[in-house]
Design a protein around this motif. Structure first.
Motif, PDB file in Angstrom:
ATOM      1  N   SER A  58       5.352  -0.445   0.294  1.00 28.54           N
ATOM      2  CA  SER A  58       5.942  -0.400  -1.330  1.00 28.54           C
ATOM      3  C   SER A  58       6.512  -1.281  -1.375  1.00 28.54           C
ATOM      4  O   SER A  58       6.886  -1.420  -2.508  1.00 28.54           O
ATOM      5  CB  SER A  58       5.483   0.780  -1.060  1.00 28.54           C
ATOM      6  OG  SER A  58       6.809   1.479  -0.618  1.00 28.54           O
ATOM      7  N   ASN A  59       7.153  -1.633  -0.126  1.00 32.87           N
ATOM      8  CA  ASN A  59       8.449  -2.857  -0.692  1.00 32.87           C
ATOM      9  C   ASN A  59       8.278  -4.295  -1.258  1.00 32.87           C
ATOM     10  O   ASN A  59       8.716  -4.382  -2.069  1.00 32.87           O
ATOM     11  CB  ASN A  59       9.228  -3.765   0.839  1.00 32.87           C
ATOM     12  CG  ASN A  59      10.217  -1.883   1.202  1.00 32.87           C
ATOM     13  OD1 ASN A  59      10.996  -1.017   0.526  1.00 32.87           O
ATOM     14  ND2 ASN A  59      10.202  -3.001   2.432  1.00 32.87           N
ATOM     15  N   THR A  60       6.490  -4.854  -0.523  1.00 31.82           N
ATOM     16  CA  THR A  60       5.967  -6.064  -1.562  1.00 31.82           C
ATOM     17  C   THR A  60       4.784  -5.241  -2.068  1.00 31.82           C
ATOM     18  O   THR A  60       3.976  -5.536  -1.612  1.00 31.82           O
ATOM     19  CB  THR A  60       6.061  -6.704  -0.505  1.00 31.82           C
ATOM     20  OG1 THR A  60       5.687  -6.855   0.564  1.00 31.82           O
ATOM     21  CG2 THR A  60       7.784  -7.565  -0.121  1.00 31.82           C
ATOM     22  N   VAL A  61       4.716  -4.912  -3.282  1.00 32.22           N
ATOM     23  CA  VAL A  61       3.375  -4.506  -4.047  1.00 32.22           C
ATOM     24  C   VAL A  61       3.405  -5.382  -5.013  1.00 32.22           C
ATOM     25  O   VAL A  61       3.978  -5.331  -6.000  1.00 32.22           O
ATOM     26  CB  VAL A  61       3.210  -3.060  -4.109  1.00 32.22           C
ATOM     27  CG1 VAL A  61       2.927  -2.366  -2.190  1.00 32.22           C
ATOM     28  CG2 VAL A  61       4.283  -2.503  -4.854  1.00 32.22           C
ATOM     29  N   THR A  95      -1.709   3.742   3.442  1.00 29.90           N
ATOM     30  CA  THR A  95      -0.744   4.451   3.069  1.00 29.90           C
ATOM     31  C   THR A  95      -1.333   4.894   1.288  1.00 29.90           C
ATOM     32  O   THR A  95      -1.397   4.240   0.370  1.00 29.90           O
ATOM     33  CB  THR A  95       0.376   3.197   2.901  1.00 29.90           C
ATOM     34  OG1 THR A  95       0.401   2.375   3.957  1.00 29.90           O
ATOM     35  CG2 THR A  95       2.110   4.461   2.142  1.00 29.90           C
ATOM     36  N   SER A  96      -0.594   5.984   1.331  1.00 25.55           N
ATOM     37  CA  SER A  96      -0.836   7.030   0.563  1.00 25.55           C
ATOM     38  C   SER A  96       0.057   6.553  -0.374  1.00 25.55           C
ATOM     39  O   SER A  96       1.663   6.296   0.278  1.00 25.55           O
ATOM     40  CB  SER A  96      -0.936   8.390   0.440  1.00 25.55           C
ATOM     41  OG  SER A  96      -0.295   8.948   1.768  1.00 25.55           O
ATOM     42  N   ARG A  97       0.420   7.718  -1.681  1.00 26.71           N
ATOM     43  CA  ARG A  97       1.118   6.727  -2.592  1.00 26.71           C
ATOM     44  C   ARG A  97       1.838   7.565  -3.603  1.00 26.71           C
ATOM     45  O   ARG A  97       0.610   8.265  -4.433  1.00 26.71           O
ATOM     46  CB  ARG A  97       0.729   6.075  -3.316  1.00 26.71           C
ATOM     47  CG  ARG A  97       0.849   4.495  -2.851  1.00 26.71           C
ATOM     48  CD  ARG A  97      -0.085   3.864  -3.282  1.00 26.71           C
ATOM     49  NE  ARG A  97       1.294   2.535  -4.002  1.00 26.71           N
ATOM     50  CZ  ARG A  97       0.762   1.263  -4.946  1.00 26.71           C
ATOM     51  NH1 ARG A  97      -0.992   1.597  -5.340  1.00 26.71           N
ATOM     52  NH2 ARG A  97       1.554   1.050  -5.415  1.00 26.71           N
ATOM     53  N   GLU A  98       2.550   8.275  -3.670  1.00 25.36           N
ATOM     54  CA  GLU A  98       3.452   9.471  -4.058  1.00 25.36           C
ATOM     55  C   GLU A  98       3.812   9.189  -5.616  1.00 25.36           C
ATOM     56  O   GLU A  98       3.960   9.420  -6.841  1.00 25.36           O
ATOM     57  CB  GLU A  98       4.090  10.178  -3.453  1.00 25.36           C
ATOM     58  CG  GLU A  98       3.256  10.541  -2.283  1.00 25.36           C
ATOM     59  CD  GLU A  98       3.992  12.652  -1.372  1.00 25.36           C
ATOM     60  OE1 GLU A  98       5.429  12.595  -2.141  1.00 25.36           O
ATOM     61  OE2 GLU A  98       3.405  12.559  -1.047  1.00 25.36           O
ATOM     62  N   GLU A  99       3.877   7.530  -5.591  1.00 23.10           N
ATOM     63  CA  GLU A  99       4.452   7.059  -7.065  1.00 23.10           C
ATOM     64  C   GLU A  99       4.558   6.571  -8.179  1.00 23.10           C
ATOM     65  O   GLU A  99       3.113   6.688  -8.376  1.00 23.10           O
ATOM     66  CB  GLU A  99       5.774   5.427  -6.371  1.00 23.10           C
ATOM     67  CG  GLU A  99       5.074   4.418  -6.470  1.00 23.10           C
ATOM     68  CD  GLU A  99       5.671   4.157  -5.948  1.00 23.10           C
ATOM     69  OE1 GLU A  99       6.592   3.498  -6.227  1.00 23.10           O
ATOM     70  OE2 GLU A  99       5.558   3.440  -4.812  1.00 23.10           O
ATOM     71  N   ASP A 100       4.472   6.742  -9.604  1.00 21.78           N
ATOM     72  CA  ASP A 100       4.206   6.829 -10.649  1.00 21.78           C
ATOM     73  C   ASP A 100       3.447   5.158 -10.290  1.00 21.78           C
ATOM     74  O   ASP A 100       4.455   3.646  -9.755  1.00 21.78           O
ATOM     75  CB  ASP A 100       4.945   6.803 -11.342  1.00 21.78           C
ATOM     76  CG  ASP A 100       5.495   8.026 -12.120  1.00 21.78           C
ATOM     77  OD1 ASP A 100       4.880   8.719 -12.029  1.00 21.78           O
ATOM     78  OD2 ASP A 100       6.016   7.852 -12.932  1.00 21.78           O
ATOM     79  N   LEU A 101       2.058   5.185 -10.968  1.00 21.20           N
ATOM     80  CA  LEU A 101       1.583   3.635 -10.524  1.00 21.20           C
ATOM     81  C   LEU A 101       0.826   2.939 -11.805  1.00 21.20           C
ATOM     82  O   LEU A 101       0.089   3.940 -12.571  1.00 21.20           O
ATOM     83  CB  LEU A 101       0.502   4.396  -9.266  1.00 21.20           C
ATOM     84  CG  LEU A 101       1.078   4.435  -7.837  1.00 21.20           C
ATOM     85  CD1 LEU A 101       0.052   4.895  -6.975  1.00 21.20           C
ATOM     86  CD2 LEU A 101       2.318   3.500  -7.394  1.00 21.20           C
ATOM     87  N   PRO A 102       0.572   2.279 -11.979  1.00 20.27           N
ATOM     88  CA  PRO A 102       0.750   1.307 -10.912  1.00 20.27           C
ATOM     89  C   PRO A 102       2.851   0.429 -11.293  1.00 20.27           C
ATOM     90  O   PRO A 102       3.302   1.678 -11.734  1.00 20.27           O
ATOM     91  CB  PRO A 102       0.422   0.108 -11.151  1.00 20.27           C
ATOM     92  CG  PRO A 102       0.387  -0.324 -12.946  1.00 20.27           C
ATOM     93  CD  PRO A 102      -0.288   1.442 -12.570  1.00 20.27           C
ATOM     94  N   ASN A 114      -3.748  -2.011  -9.252  1.00 19.90           N
ATOM     95  CA  ASN A 114      -2.876  -1.690  -8.029  1.00 19.90           C
ATOM     96  C   ASN A 114      -1.945  -0.296  -8.273  1.00 19.90           C
ATOM     97  O   ASN A 114      -1.369  -0.049  -7.985  1.00 19.90           O
ATOM     98  CB  ASN A 114      -1.727  -1.998  -7.916  1.00 19.90           C
ATOM     99  CG  ASN A 114      -2.162  -2.331  -6.508  1.00 19.90           C
ATOM    100  OD1 ASN A 114      -2.143  -1.133  -5.443  1.00 19.90           O
ATOM    101  ND2 ASN A 114      -0.500  -3.020  -5.895  1.00 19.90           N
ATOM    102  N   ASN A 115      -3.264   0.760  -8.122  1.00 19.12           N
ATOM    103  CA  ASN A 115      -3.017   2.645  -8.366  1.00 19.12           C
ATOM    104  C   ASN A 115      -3.621   3.318  -7.467  1.00 19.12           C
ATOM    105  O   ASN A 115      -3.920   4.023  -7.717  1.00 19.12           O
ATOM    106  CB  ASN A 115      -3.128   2.655 -10.392  1.00 19.12           C
ATOM    107  CG  ASN A 115      -5.145   2.580 -10.167  1.00 19.12           C
ATOM    108  OD1 ASN A 115      -5.569   2.087  -9.891  1.00 19.12           O
ATOM    109  ND2 ASN A 115      -4.531   2.009 -11.484  1.00 19.12           N
ATOM    110  N   LYS A 116      -3.969   2.978  -6.860  1.00 20.23           N
ATOM    111  CA  LYS A 116      -4.703   3.359  -5.121  1.00 20.23           C
ATOM    112  C   LYS A 116      -4.065   3.396  -4.176  1.00 20.23           C
ATOM    113  O   LYS A 116      -3.307   2.257  -4.059  1.00 20.23           O
ATOM    114  CB  LYS A 116      -6.254   2.912  -4.972  1.00 20.23           C
ATOM    115  CG  LYS A 116      -7.150   2.942  -6.612  1.00 20.23           C
ATOM    116  CD  LYS A 116      -8.679   2.204  -6.448  1.00 20.23           C
ATOM    117  CE  LYS A 116      -9.260   2.571  -7.208  1.00 20.23           C
ATOM    118  NZ  LYS A 116      -9.287   1.708  -8.362  1.00 20.23           N
TER     119      LYS A 116
END
Length: 394
Positions: free
Chosen positions: A114-117, A52-59, A89-91
């Motif tokens: 991404s609900n439970t990360v 799953t790709s992620r577009e929000e500010d990470l972590p 956890n930023n990948k």
């Protein structure tokens, strides 16, 4: 659906993680062929990529903590345990598979993964380092989510309930069998000791001792017991057969339960810590099961002397026999004729355990017809039946 070739296994470049001093939560090399096949079936049956790709500010951040506070906290955490033992956890979220599971999220998510990360993971190496991590969390008001190995996959695995928590992964660096006692039939383990590993260590020792294992051997012995997991033998109730805990409390203090609270000779551990459960005074071990009242860093476990036994596989023909089957099992267990934790399951579970796709059994729409299920079951060891009972008698 994509197809996958099974890669060749070799000693220098295994394609499944092996149980060596370099990979604590892998499998024994003698089981590598079966693991290769299981991984192939898993990948071949997949209908999505699992990444799953992620577009929000990470972590992602813990509740009530801003970015500058979080960065300062992580810097301090790296100072406490070493920078290589803290991973952000930023990948992209990679679901992996059973032997290469994530500690970042729920690999078997039903909704948005991404609900439970987590925000990060920390890998302590000792009880003392766990205590320092707990004190750090109190200071910076960071929620923690401790795991042993993180393979309780049916219940979310390593996924934290509070989004943005820091996962305290105890398994990677705390994975030793600290003691095997052939006289008192017990052992002392850290959280990262899997059933595979404990079994292999017992085999190396030559002691005539058995373990009781749940369905899959890759999980943590300690983690399963404090989650009140079950196996199959007369020692199937794992928490009932634990003996003594070492626990880091929420304020960072360390507590030993049972006889471990009393010193042994010459400053050593009390020699009865893994032999006698209760010690003196109130029995408190239960409050550390399925709870957040402390982080268990060591656990004693009773072992079973090698014995003759009878394993049972009993099948029942008719779907409507379920109520009568349960009543018979209840009576046999009450009289100790069947011991441990017998398992009754529908024959369709025997088919799913083969790892084949549904389409290999039935290509039609809707519910698979009962006669189709029984036709395919007829070529399995259980044969043409509706219900299958697994049990044992020592």
């Amino acid at each position: 659906m994509a197809s996958y070739a099974v890669p060749a296994l070799n000693a220098t470049s295994p394609t499944v993680p092996l149980l060596t001093e370099f990979y604590h939560s892998g499998i024994p090399i003698r089981l590598s062929g079966a693991a290769e096949n299981a991984k192939f079936r898993y990948r071949n049956n997949s209908t999505v990529s699992g990444i799953t790709s992620r577009e929000e500010d990470l972590p992602v951040l813990p509740p009530g903590v801003d970015r500058s506070q979080f960065n300062a906290a992580i810097t301090e955490l790296e100072r406490l345990v070493g920078s290589k033992n803290v991973v952000l956890n930023n990948k992209p979220l990679n679901d992996g598979w059973y032997m290469e599971h994530p500690n970042t999220h729920d690999a078997f998510h039903l909704l948005d993964p991404s609900n439970t990360v987590s925000s990060a993971a920390v890998y302590p190496s000792s009880t003392e380092e766990v205590a320092s991590v707990v004190k750090w969390a109190n200071r910076f008001e960071i929620p923690l989510w401790p795991i042993s190995i993180g393979r309780n996959l049916g219940y979310g695995g390593a996924a934290p309930r509070v989004r943005g928590s820091v996962v305290v992964d105890l398994g990677r660096r705390m994975n030793k069998v600290l003691k095997i006692d052939p006289v008192q039939f017990c052992c002392l383990v850290e959280p990262g000791v899997s059933y595979f590993k404990l079994y292999e260590e017992l085999q190396k020792s030559g002691y005539p001792l058995w373990i009781d294992t749940p369905d899959i051997g890759g999980g943590s012995v300690l983690g399963n017991a404090v989650d009140r997991g079950m196996g199959y033998t007369p020692m199937a109730d794992h928490f009932a057969n634990h003996c003594g805990l070492e626990v880091v409390l929420p304020n960072g203090e360390v507590l030993r339960t049972g006889m471990g609270a009393l010193p042994g000779p010459n400053g050593q551990d009390n020699p009865t810590w893994q032999a006698f459960q209760y010690g003196y005074g109130p029995y408190i071990d239960g409050i550390f099961t399925q709870s957040n009242f402390g982080i268990v860093t060591k656990m004693g476990m009773w072992l079973m002397p090698e014995t003759h036994h009878l394993t049972l596989l009993v099948t029942f023909a008719e779907e409507d026999d379920l109520a009568n089957i349960i009543e018979v099992i209840r009576r046999l267990m009450a009289r100790k004729i069947i011991e441990g934790s017998p398992q009754l399951r529908h024959v369709i579970q025997e088919l799913t355990a083969t790892g084949k796709n549904r389409s290999e059994f039935y290509a039609g729409d809707g519910q698979v017809p009962q006669q189709v299920i029984r036709q395919h079951a007829s070529i399995l060891p259980c044969g043409d039946c509706s219900w299958v009972l697994y049990g044992m008698k020592s």
